[in-house]
Design a protein around this motif. Structure first.
Motif, mmCIF file in Angstrom:
data_model
loop_
_atom_site.group_PDB
_atom_site.id
_atom_site.type_symbol
_atom_site.label_atom_id
_atom_site.label_comp_id
_atom_site.label_asym_id
_atom_site.label_seq_id
_atom_site.Cartn_x
_atom_site.Cartn_y
_atom_site.Cartn_z
ATOM 1 N N ASP A 58 37.902 -7.301 -17.835
ATOM 2 C CA ASP A 58 38.555 -8.293 -17.169
ATOM 3 C C ASP A 58 37.973 -9.579 -16.807
ATOM 4 O O ASP A 58 36.810 -9.775 -16.632
ATOM 5 N N LEU A 59 38.450 -10.689 -16.328
ATOM 6 C CA LEU A 59 38.103 -11.590 -15.496
ATOM 7 C C LEU A 59 38.598 -11.537 -14.130
ATOM 8 O O LEU A 59 39.746 -11.285 -13.801
ATOM 9 N N LEU A 60 37.607 -11.698 -13.070
ATOM 10 C CA LEU A 60 38.281 -11.634 -11.685
ATOM 11 C C LEU A 60 39.349 -12.815 -11.549
ATOM 12 O O LEU A 60 40.258 -12.494 -10.617
ATOM 13 N N SER A 61 39.259 -13.944 -12.020
ATOM 14 C CA SER A 61 40.241 -14.874 -12.111
ATOM 15 C C SER A 61 41.759 -14.634 -12.397
ATOM 16 O O SER A 61 42.611 -15.342 -12.552
ATOM 17 N N ASN A 62 41.762 -13.469 -13.145
ATOM 18 C CA ASN A 62 43.048 -12.683 -13.586
ATOM 19 C C ASN A 62 43.731 -12.099 -12.661
ATOM 20 O O ASN A 62 44.780 -11.849 -12.753
ATOM 21 N N MET A 63 43.409 -12.015 -11.392
ATOM 22 C CA MET A 63 43.868 -11.563 -10.154
ATOM 23 C C MET A 63 45.284 -12.227 -9.870
ATOM 24 O O MET A 63 45.429 -13.484 -10.162
ATOM 25 N N SER A 64 46.126 -11.863 -9.197
ATOM 26 C CA SER A 64 47.464 -12.405 -8.780
ATOM 27 C C SER A 64 47.224 -13.065 -7.503
ATOM 28 O O SER A 64 47.902 -14.319 -7.281
ATOM 29 N N TRP A 65 46.365 -12.883 -6.654
ATOM 30 C CA TRP A 65 46.047 -13.587 -5.360
ATOM 31 C C TRP A 65 44.616 -13.735 -5.357
ATOM 32 O O TRP A 65 43.904 -13.300 -5.794
ATOM 33 N N THR A 66 44.356 -15.005 -4.732
ATOM 34 C CA THR A 66 42.959 -15.199 -4.256
ATOM 35 C C THR A 66 42.661 -14.211 -3.141
ATOM 36 O O THR A 66 43.449 -13.644 -2.389
ATOM 37 N N PHE A 67 41.091 -14.180 -2.650
ATOM 38 C CA PHE A 67 40.809 -13.407 -1.597
ATOM 39 C C PHE A 67 41.359 -13.995 -0.506
ATOM 40 O O PHE A 67 41.690 -13.203 0.650
ATOM 41 N N GLU A 68 41.522 -15.058 -0.185
ATOM 42 C CA GLU A 68 41.884 -15.710 1.105
ATOM 43 C C GLU A 68 43.409 -15.321 1.240
ATOM 44 O O GLU A 68 43.802 -14.984 2.281
ATOM 45 N N GLU A 69 44.282 -15.244 0.076
ATOM 46 C CA GLU A 69 45.549 -14.854 0.341
ATOM 47 C C GLU A 69 45.856 -13.464 0.485
ATOM 48 O O GLU A 69 46.528 -13.119 1.227
ATOM 49 N N MET A 70 44.758 -12.600 0.121
ATOM 50 C CA MET A 70 44.930 -11.207 0.160
ATOM 51 C C MET A 70 44.603 -11.029 1.728
ATOM 52 O O MET A 70 45.172 -10.130 2.477
ATOM 53 N N ALA A 71 43.655 -11.857 2.352
ATOM 54 C CA ALA A 71 43.281 -11.365 3.772
ATOM 55 C C ALA A 71 44.461 -11.981 4.450
ATOM 56 O O ALA A 71 44.806 -11.132 5.485
ATOM 57 N N ALA A 72 44.987 -13.093 4.307
ATOM 58 C CA ALA A 72 45.991 -13.479 4.749
ATOM 59 C C ALA A 72 47.315 -12.493 5.069
ATOM 60 O O ALA A 72 47.877 -12.295 6.006
ATOM 61 N N TYR A 73 47.441 -11.749 3.840
ATOM 62 C CA TYR A 73 48.504 -10.811 3.569
ATOM 63 C C TYR A 73 48.274 -9.464 4.564
ATOM 64 O O TYR A 73 48.907 -8.950 5.215
ATOM 65 N N ALA A 74 47.118 -9.280 4.166
ATOM 66 C CA ALA A 74 46.565 -7.830 4.959
ATOM 67 C C ALA A 74 46.351 -8.044 6.594
ATOM 68 O O ALA A 74 46.949 -7.007 7.273
ATOM 69 N N SER A 75 46.488 -9.315 7.000
ATOM 70 C CA SER A 75 46.248 -9.578 8.494
ATOM 71 C C SER A 75 47.606 -10.006 9.009
ATOM 72 O O SER A 75 47.757 -10.116 10.273
ATOM 73 N N ARG A 76 48.798 -10.103 8.361
ATOM 74 C CA ARG A 76 49.966 -10.705 8.896
ATOM 75 C C ARG A 76 50.519 -9.689 9.710
ATOM 76 O O ARG A 76 50.451 -8.378 9.614
ATOM 77 N N GLY A 77 51.366 -10.184 10.913
ATOM 78 C CA GLY A 77 51.710 -9.332 11.916
ATOM 79 C C GLY A 77 50.856 -8.366 12.885
ATOM 80 O O GLY A 77 51.436 -7.836 13.569
ATOM 81 N N GLY A 78 49.606 -8.829 13.133
ATOM 82 C CA GLY A 78 48.785 -8.296 13.984
ATOM 83 C C GLY A 78 47.210 -8.658 13.690
ATOM 84 O O GLY A 78 47.032 -9.258 12.725
ATOM 85 N N THR A 79 46.462 -7.947 14.572
ATOM 86 C CA THR A 79 45.007 -8.267 14.552
ATOM 87 C C THR A 79 44.416 -7.044 13.613
ATOM 88 O O THR A 79 43.889 -6.155 14.318
ATOM 89 N N LEU A 80 44.571 -7.188 12.336
ATOM 90 C CA LEU A 80 44.161 -6.151 11.605
ATOM 91 C C LEU A 80 42.858 -6.379 10.958
ATOM 92 O O LEU A 80 42.035 -5.542 10.611
ATOM 93 N N LEU A 81 42.665 -7.514 10.791
ATOM 94 C CA LEU A 81 41.007 -7.729 10.430
ATOM 95 C C LEU A 81 40.174 -8.383 11.382
ATOM 96 O O LEU A 81 40.560 -9.493 12.027
#
Length: 153
Positions: A58-81
């Motif tokens: 595969d190509l890493l560029s085929n992911m649905s979200w950028t790394f920054e978007e995934m970090a923002a999603y994982a950290s929403r609603g709290g201090t998780l990261l």
């Protein structure tokens, strides 16, 4: 569950100590910056091999979200990261990890890995990591949950 999120429970597959691999090198974001496309995705080739046979590319560029978007999603609603935390990002192409495919099709193809199998994961620009599957310890049996009446005294 929000639209686009994985619908298969893989917690027993991906949360085990032995199911995550780091290395052989860690790179910083600035080292990969020249490989970004116009949408912020990294143009890097990924390959997974089992016993020397390519099973996924595969190509890493085929992911649905950028790394920054995934970090923002994982950290929403709290201090998780926090600084130094590591986020896993994805599975190399061809429909996801085998357990996801098994859940969709009911067919265990490709078959589960066996002791002595060698799995090699390669990402362009960072290198390869090789893992040999070893016999694990048997899980401790856990009894099924009990049916309980809904009424309480």
């Amino acid at each position: 569950m929000e639209s686009g999120e994985m619908q298969v429970d893989l917690s027993l597959c991906k949360d085990k100590d032995a199911a995550s691999t780091f290395g052989p090198w860690l790179v910083t974001a600035d080292e990969l910056e020249p490989r970004r496309d116009g949408d912020g995705f990294l143009r890097l080739a990924l390959t997974a091999e089992v016993n020397g046979e390519v099973v996924s590319t595969d190509l890493l560029s085929n992911m649905s979200w950028t790394f920054e978007e995934m970090a923002a999603y994982a950290s929403r609603g709290g201090t998780l990261l926090r600084k130094g935390d590591v986020l896993g990002s994805s599975t190399c192409g061809n429909g996801g990890c085998p357990a996801e495919s098994w859940g969709r099709t009911g067919d265990q193809s490709p078959p589960p890995r066996e002791p002595r199998d060698v799995v090699t994961l390669t990402m362009e620009g960072t290198g390869s990591v090789l893992n040999r599957i070893v016999e694990g310890t048997a899980p401790v049996p856990i009894p099924h949950g009990r049916e309980r009446p809904r009424s309480r005294p």
